[in-house]
Design an enzyme around this catalytic site. Structure first.
Site, PDB file in Angstrom:
ATOM      1  N   HIS A 173       0.850  -1.190   0.000  1.00  0.00           N
ATOM      2  CA  HIS A 173       0.000   0.000   0.000  1.00  0.00           C
ATOM      3  C   HIS A 173       0.887   1.241   0.000  1.00  0.00           C
ATOM      4  CE1 HIS A 173      -3.861  -1.978   0.698  1.00  0.00           C
ATOM      5  NE2 HIS A 173      -3.228  -2.786   1.530  1.00  0.00           N
ATOM      6  N   CYS A 215      -0.171   2.547  -4.410  1.00  0.00           N
ATOM      7  CA  CYS A 215      -0.978   3.690  -4.820  1.00  0.00           C
ATOM      8  C   CYS A 215      -0.128   4.961  -4.781  1.00  0.00           C
ATOM      9  CB  CYS A 215      -2.183   3.854  -3.887  1.00  0.00           C
ATOM     10  SG  CYS A 215      -3.390   2.515  -3.994  1.00  0.00           S
TER      11      CYS A 215
END
Length: 491
Positions: A173, A215
């Site tokens: 992430h 991301c």
């Protein structure tokens, strides 16, 4: 008859003389331009490990929890590629929490897969740094070859020399300017680039390639990574968009029905499935970049995809992948050609929503009335409550600082391409700690708000001012495990 024979003999003699004139006999050490090019190509094909120095690989899964299955699956798959490519275990360093393969939720105990029809990628993977050893401090120590700075683990570091090639793959992430870790604090873009600069200044590599799955991963290098330190990076997304999970339940292609979680990430499986098939002596970094960029674009709609980016010393992308990750001898016949393609994905899942897919699937499959279903429902509601709390708290702080009309505009502003996320990274980290002290942990979902904190810094607001309004916005820290700060701060 004699005249005719004489004419034929003269004709043959002239042909031989013309051929000899057109292609003179040269000394063995002298080559025509065409021959030099052919010889160079042949030499490249015959490269040995010694010719390219030692190949090093650092593979990092920056998350934990079965709902994040895909990150460790990505890293294990990458290890198998390195191993088949000829890299030695002593030169492959693996960071993974190691809580997936033997999880009680894993339908195939001791096995990890990265494709719906794929085999086990977990077998043989070195467990160099596991559990709480997967940390920013250890990652940086490994990159710099600094054994004395390590805490736990196998002790393996990138003990590289000036002729060596280093490959780093990080799957996790992320958010604007930040990458997750299963431990605190998280990894920030300025700190990573500073470490790469130190590595270059030490003269302990010839070139370094960094593949990053997260991301907003472009923001880690945007405006930060120099183009003169022999580091070439590609990222799963640009500086302002999500990356995508793939092989997820309910999507196509989907995992086997017993799996409640995504098996891989779109950018990651794209470069690895390409590497699984091709002779990497014939494929350049640039060619793989283009292929992965096309596959990750979601059929050019970006509805289920992202913009793969490249940064740093772009001139390195003409080099062959073989120099970094070797090549599987079984693929010698699979020469790369420009019109190669891999199967496209009709659907993928936003990285930030992949955990919701897992918690929902888990809840949905359990029998009504079962105690396990009540627990699964509680987990799902806690995740959603945490998200709502973080979103509303950041929004309220923005309104209190800048007014209800200007708040959203300031927090969401995106800087021009080529500019770093924030001018003062110390301010950003202080802002994160200030928020978490009053409102609770951002956790993996809350990383999406890093741009908001960066913009508050860019507007000249001090952490002390934010502390006052955060106390108004958050009267208490929620009791759910996601908001807890007992493990530390994100910065």
């Amino acid at each position: 008859m004699v005249a005719a024979r004489l004419r034929i003999a003269l004709l043959l003699l002239s042909v031989c003389l013309c051929s000899a004139w057109a292609r003179p006999r040269l000394e063995p050490t002298i080559r025509l331009p065409s021959e030099r090019a052919a010889a160079a190509a042949a030499a490249a094909d015959d490269e040995t490990d010694d010719a390219v120095g030692t190949r090093w690989a650092v593979l990092v899964a920056g998350s934990s929890g079965y709902y994040n299955y895909r990150h460790q699956a990505d890293i294990c798959h990458a290890y198998q590629i390195m191993k088949k490519g000829g890299l030695k275990d002593e030169n492959i360093i693996v960071f993974m929490y190691n809580d997936i393969a033997h999880s009680t939720e894993n339908p195939r105990p001791g096995v990890i897969i990265n494709h719906p029809q794929g085999g086990d990628v977990y077998a043989g993977v070195p467990k160099d740094y596991t559990g709480r050893e997967v940390s920013v401090n250890n990652f940086f120590a490994v990159l710099l070859g600094n054994k004395t700075a390590l805490t736990g683990g196998s002790g393996k570091v990138v003990d590289s020399g000036p002729n060596d090639h280093i490959f780093v793959f990080y799957s996790d992430h992320g958010g604007p300017g930040v990458l997750g870790m299963p431990t605190y604090p998280y990894l920030y873009g300025d700190d990573l680039v500073d470490v790469l600069k130190k590595k270059h200044a030490a003269g302990t590599y010839k070139s370094l390639v960094f593949y990053l799955e997260a991301c907003e991963s472009g923001s880690i290098f945007e405006g930060l990574l120099p183009d003169d330190i022999n580091v070439y990076a590609t990222t799963a997304s640009n500086a302002e968009e999500s990356s995508w999970g793939t092989y997820c339940p309910g999507e196509f292609p989907s995992p086997p029905p017993e799996y409640d979680t995504c098996l891989g990430d779109l950018y990651s499986v794209s470069w690895m499935e390409d590497s699984d098939f091709h002779n990497l002596r014939t494929e350049s970094l640039k060619q793989q970049y283009k292929l992965v960029k096309d596959r990750t674009a979601g059929q050019d709609t970006f509805s289920y995809g992202s913009h793969v980016m490249q940064y740093g010393s772009l001139e390195l992308n003409v080099q062959k992948l073989f120099s970094y990750i070797g090549t599987n001898p079984a693929n010698d016949g699979n020469t790369f050609v420009e019109d190669n393609s891999l199967p496209s994905f009709s659907k993928a899942v936003n990285q930030r929503d992949a955990d919701l897919v897992y918690f929902w699937q888990k809840y949905r499959k359990l029998a009504d009335g079962a105690s396990e279903k009540n627990e699964a429902r509680k987990e799902l509601l806690e995740v959603m409550a945490h998200r709502s709390h973080v979103d509303s708290s950041v929004e309220l702080i923005g309104s209190l600082l800048f007014g209800s009309e200007d708040g959203p505009r300031v927090l969401k502003a995106v800087r021009a391409a080529g500019e770093p996320l924030v001018d003062d990274w110390s301010c950003l980290k202080s802002m994160v700690r200030t928020f978490e002290a009053q409102c609770g942990s951002l956790a993996q979902y809350g990383m999406k708000h890093m741009r908001s904190f960066a913009n508050i810094c860019n507007a000249g607001i001090l952490p002390e001012a934010v502390s006052k309004v955060a106390a108004q916005a958050c009267t208490s820290i929620p009791s759910n495990p996601w908001s807890s700060i007992h493990k530390g701060f994100s910065a």
